[in-house]
Design a protein around this motif. Structure first.
Motif, PDB file in Angstrom:
ATOM      1  N   GLY A 142       0.886  -1.187   0.058  1.00  0.00           N
ATOM      2  CA  GLY A 142      -0.070  -0.082  -0.080  1.00  0.00           C
ATOM      3  C   GLY A 142       0.760   1.532   0.259  1.00  0.00           C
ATOM      4  N   SER A 143      -0.032   2.523   0.279  1.00  0.00           N
ATOM      5  CA  SER A 143       0.873   3.721  -0.117  1.00  0.00           C
ATOM      6  C   SER A 143       0.034   5.260   0.181  1.00  0.00           C
ATOM      7  CB  SER A 143       0.837   4.398  -2.069  1.00  0.00           C
ATOM      8  OG  SER A 143      -0.006   4.140  -2.501  1.00  0.00           O
ATOM      9  N   ILE A 144       1.010   5.915   1.111  1.00  0.00           N
ATOM     10  CA  ILE A 144       0.380   6.819   1.737  1.00  0.00           C
ATOM     11  C   ILE A 144      -0.478   7.938   1.288  1.00  0.00           C
ATOM     12  CG2 ILE A 144       0.833   8.756   3.080  1.00  0.00           C
ATOM     13  CD1 ILE A 144       3.554   7.090   3.348  1.00  0.00           C
ATOM     14  N   LEU A 145      -0.134   7.813  -0.592  1.00  0.00           N
ATOM     15  CA  LEU A 145      -0.806   8.679  -1.181  1.00  0.00           C
ATOM     16  C   LEU A 145      -1.808  10.109  -0.874  1.00  0.00           C
ATOM     17  CD1 LEU A 145      -2.962   6.272  -3.182  1.00  0.00           C
ATOM     18  CD2 LEU A 145      -0.765   6.769  -4.032  1.00  0.00           C
ATOM     19  N   GLY A 146      -0.652  10.838   0.197  1.00  0.00           N
ATOM     20  CA  GLY A 146      -1.636  11.844   0.736  1.00  0.00           C
ATOM     21  C   GLY A 146      -0.818  13.489   0.528  1.00  0.00           C
ATOM     22  N   ASP A 147      -0.505  13.148  -1.155  1.00  0.00           N
ATOM     23  CA  ASP A 147       0.142  13.980  -1.809  1.00  0.00           C
ATOM     24  C   ASP A 147      -1.172  15.569  -1.715  1.00  0.00           C
ATOM     25  OD1 ASP A 147       3.407  15.027  -1.646  1.00  0.00           O
ATOM     26  OD2 ASP A 147       2.224  13.308  -2.181  1.00  0.00           O
ATOM     27  N   LYS A 148      -2.472  14.275  -2.162  1.00  0.00           N
ATOM     28  CA  LYS A 148      -3.710  15.741  -2.215  1.00  0.00           C
ATOM     29  C   LYS A 148      -3.906  16.465  -0.976  1.00  0.00           C
ATOM     30  CE  LYS A 148      -5.652  14.197  -6.311  1.00  0.00           C
ATOM     31  NZ  LYS A 148      -6.873  13.547  -7.564  1.00  0.00           N
ATOM     32  N   THR A 149      -3.842  16.268  -0.042  1.00  0.00           N
ATOM     33  CA  THR A 149      -3.766  16.317   1.255  1.00  0.00           C
ATOM     34  C   THR A 149      -2.560  17.286   1.403  1.00  0.00           C
ATOM     35  OG1 THR A 149      -4.924  14.570   2.082  1.00  0.00           O
ATOM     36  CG2 THR A 149      -4.007  16.241   3.621  1.00  0.00           C
ATOM     37  N   ARG A 150      -2.010  16.952   1.170  1.00  0.00           N
ATOM     38  CA  ARG A 150      -0.729  18.442   1.267  1.00  0.00           C
ATOM     39  C   ARG A 150      -0.839  19.506   0.457  1.00  0.00           C
ATOM     40  NH1 ARG A 150       1.914  13.592   2.290  1.00  0.00           N
ATOM     41  NH2 ARG A 150       2.975  13.322   0.485  1.00  0.00           N
ATOM     42  N   MET A 151      -1.107  19.422  -1.024  1.00  0.00           N
ATOM     43  CA  MET A 151      -1.785  20.560  -1.966  1.00  0.00           C
ATOM     44  C   MET A 151      -3.038  20.899  -2.022  1.00  0.00           C
ATOM     45  SD  MET A 151       1.708  19.564  -4.251  1.00  0.00           S
ATOM     46  CE  MET A 151       1.754  17.394  -4.051  1.00  0.00           C
ATOM     47  N   GLY A 152      -3.779  21.055  -0.701  1.00  0.00           N
ATOM     48  CA  GLY A 152      -5.004  20.803  -1.027  1.00  0.00           C
ATOM     49  C   GLY A 152      -5.679  22.759  -2.421  1.00  0.00           C
ATOM     50  N   ARG A 153      -4.757  23.462  -2.209  1.00  0.00           N
ATOM     51  CA  ARG A 153      -5.335  24.275  -3.628  1.00  0.00           C
ATOM     52  C   ARG A 153      -4.772  24.338  -4.237  1.00  0.00           C
ATOM     53  NH1 ARG A 153      -1.667  29.607  -1.666  1.00  0.00           N
ATOM     54  NH2 ARG A 153      -0.095  27.817  -1.637  1.00  0.00           N
ATOM     55  N   LEU A 154      -4.135  23.562  -4.884  1.00  0.00           N
ATOM     56  CA  LEU A 154      -3.915  22.663  -6.592  1.00  0.00           C
ATOM     57  C   LEU A 154      -4.246  21.858  -6.606  1.00  0.00           C
ATOM     58  CD1 LEU A 154       0.033  23.016  -6.931  1.00  0.00           C
ATOM     59  CD2 LEU A 154      -1.639  25.144  -6.913  1.00  0.00           C
ATOM     60  N   ALA A 155      -4.647  21.078  -5.765  1.00  0.00           N
ATOM     61  CA  ALA A 155      -5.650  19.668  -5.609  1.00  0.00           C
ATOM     62  C   ALA A 155      -6.913  20.501  -6.479  1.00  0.00           C
ATOM     63  CB  ALA A 155      -6.188  18.747  -4.452  1.00  0.00           C
ATOM     64  N   THR A 156      -7.761  21.260  -5.878  1.00  0.00           N
ATOM     65  CA  THR A 156      -8.634  21.668  -6.557  1.00  0.00           C
ATOM     66  C   THR A 156      -8.658  23.303  -7.724  1.00  0.00           C
ATOM     67  OG1 THR A 156      -9.096  23.602  -4.479  1.00  0.00           O
ATOM     68  CG2 THR A 156      -9.444  21.153  -4.240  1.00  0.00           C
ATOM     69  N   ALA A 157      -7.908  23.776  -7.426  1.00  0.00           N
ATOM     70  CA  ALA A 157      -7.128  24.217  -8.936  1.00  0.00           C
ATOM     71  C   ALA A 157      -7.715  24.108 -10.277  1.00  0.00           C
ATOM     72  CB  ALA A 157      -5.873  25.058  -8.975  1.00  0.00           C
ATOM     73  N   GLU A 158      -8.144  24.777 -10.907  1.00  0.00           N
ATOM     74  CA  GLU A 158      -8.653  24.463 -12.464  1.00  0.00           C
ATOM     75  C   GLU A 158      -7.230  24.275 -13.383  1.00  0.00           C
ATOM     76  OE1 GLU A 158     -10.917  23.459 -15.276  1.00  0.00           O
ATOM     77  OE2 GLU A 158     -11.737  23.904 -13.058  1.00  0.00           O
ATOM     78  N   GLY A 159      -6.403  24.860 -13.356  1.00  0.00           N
ATOM     79  CA  GLY A 159      -5.271  24.420 -14.152  1.00  0.00           C
ATOM     80  C   GLY A 159      -4.269  23.685 -13.537  1.00  0.00           C
ATOM     81  N   ALA A 160      -4.997  22.471 -12.514  1.00  0.00           N
ATOM     82  CA  ALA A 160      -3.729  22.112 -11.767  1.00  0.00           C
ATOM     83  C   ALA A 160      -3.891  20.850 -11.965  1.00  0.00           C
ATOM     84  CB  ALA A 160      -2.890  22.637 -10.563  1.00  0.00           C
TER      85      ALA A 160
END
Length: 328
Positions: free
Chosen positions: A100-118
């Motif tokens: 298994g993996s942590i896959l936590g970067d969407k949490t650590r980069m919250g603003r980018l994860a929801t940005a239209e151009g990212a």
């Protein structure tokens, strides 16, 4: 009930149109290890290939805790304001026990994860050497075809990750922590020589400390870097948290890319990377075919036991196994 897998035509059209859901499904197909999916993935990549190659490819590495995700969040926000479209391929370490993996970067980069151009894609290494996911190169191509002009590959930052990521990107950014320059003594010479820009992150304090850290690392790097060369990696101070120095780091990365383009090195570098990619795939698939060979599998356990018990040499056992595989 599982969703229907879109056709190659549907996936290609969705990726080119910039549809995030289709982009995610295309990458999932590319990452799949199922033989049927592998064939479809190759057909998809062939279809997308003419739309690839224009993006800036940047590797970001550094020891765990150096603040890679915070740095990318801060720099990414600036690039979005400038009209860039960026993808972050965040390579997550897979558990050696469970896979298994942590896959936590969407949490650590919250603003980018929801940005239209990212677009952020956490990918498990699956035990791949050096913390670079096995399908990272293919994922870069898919993101380029989707119109992302800047692609960051964030590595785990352990072992040989810097060397491996350098074989799939144009520029490598090494993030370091403020402190004594002798920290570089723990980094192999070959790794340091792949670095194009160095940034001392977490310089959130006074100017004197940041300046001292830069000087120490510049002095340490001179011990590792060869004297010749048309590009000297700059050492900069920055803070992903406050935004200090991020514009200067981006400018250094731009200048490095421009130097590669103006000297013709970029085209040759990309060509060499594609050839190394081909050779690594041949090695990987030969290994898989060897391990899956019925006659090899039937003999492998016994030969491994004999080698372990010093009843035969590893060389003789290897020759016998390869002879079986090759039908000799």
């Amino acid at each position: 009930m599982s969703r229907r897998l879109p056709s190659v035509d549907e996936l290609a059209a969705g990726v080119v149109a910039g549809q995030r859901a289709m982009l995610g499904r295309a990458i999932t197909l590319v990452e799949s290890r199922r033989p049927a999916h592998r064939r479809l993935a190759q057909e998809l990549l062939e279809r997308l290939l003419p739309r690839t190659g224009a993006a800036r490819r940047i590797g970001v590495t550094g020891v765990p805790g150096v603040g890679k995700s915070t740095f990318l969040e801060g720099l990414g926000a600036r690039l979005l304001e400038q009209g860039h479209r960026l993808a972050v391929l965040a390579i997550d370490p897979s558990s050696a026990v469970s896979g298994g993996s942590i896959l936590g970067d969407k949490t650590r980069m919250g603003r980018l994860a929801t940005a239209e151009g990212a677009f952020i894609r956490p990918s498990p290494t699956g035990g791949s050497l050096g913390g670079v996911a096995a399908k990272t190169r293919e994922t870069i191509l898919v993101c380029e075809a989707a119109g992302y002009d800047t692609i960051f590959v964030e590595t785990v930052g352990v072992g040989q990750s810097e060397v491996l990521v350098a074989e799939m990107v144009d520029s490598v950014l090494l993030l370091l922590l403020p402190g004594a320059g002798d920290e570089l003594q723990g980094i192999k010479r070959g790794i340091v020589e792949t670095v194009d820009v160095v940034a001392v992150n977490k310089c959130d304090g006074d100017e004197t400390s940041a300046g001292r850290a830069r000087v120490e690392y510049e002095s340490a790097l001179r011990l590792f870097r060869p004297g010749a060369g048309s590009w000297t990696p700059p050492v900069l101070a920055c803070s992903g948290l406050t935004g200090r120095g991020l514009d200067e780091v981006w400018q250094a990365l731009r200048e490095h890319r421009e130097r590669l383009e103006s000297t013709g090195v970029l085209a040759e570098k990309r060509r060499a990377q594609r050839l190394r990619w081909l050779r690594s795939l041949v090695d990987e698939r030969l290994h898989d075919a060897f391990r899956a060979h019925d006659a090899v599998r039937a003999r492998l356990d016994e030969l491994e036991r004999r080698v372990a018990d010093a009843e035969t040499t590893p060389s003789r056992a290897a020759d016998e196994l390869l002879g079986i595989f090759l039908g000799r």
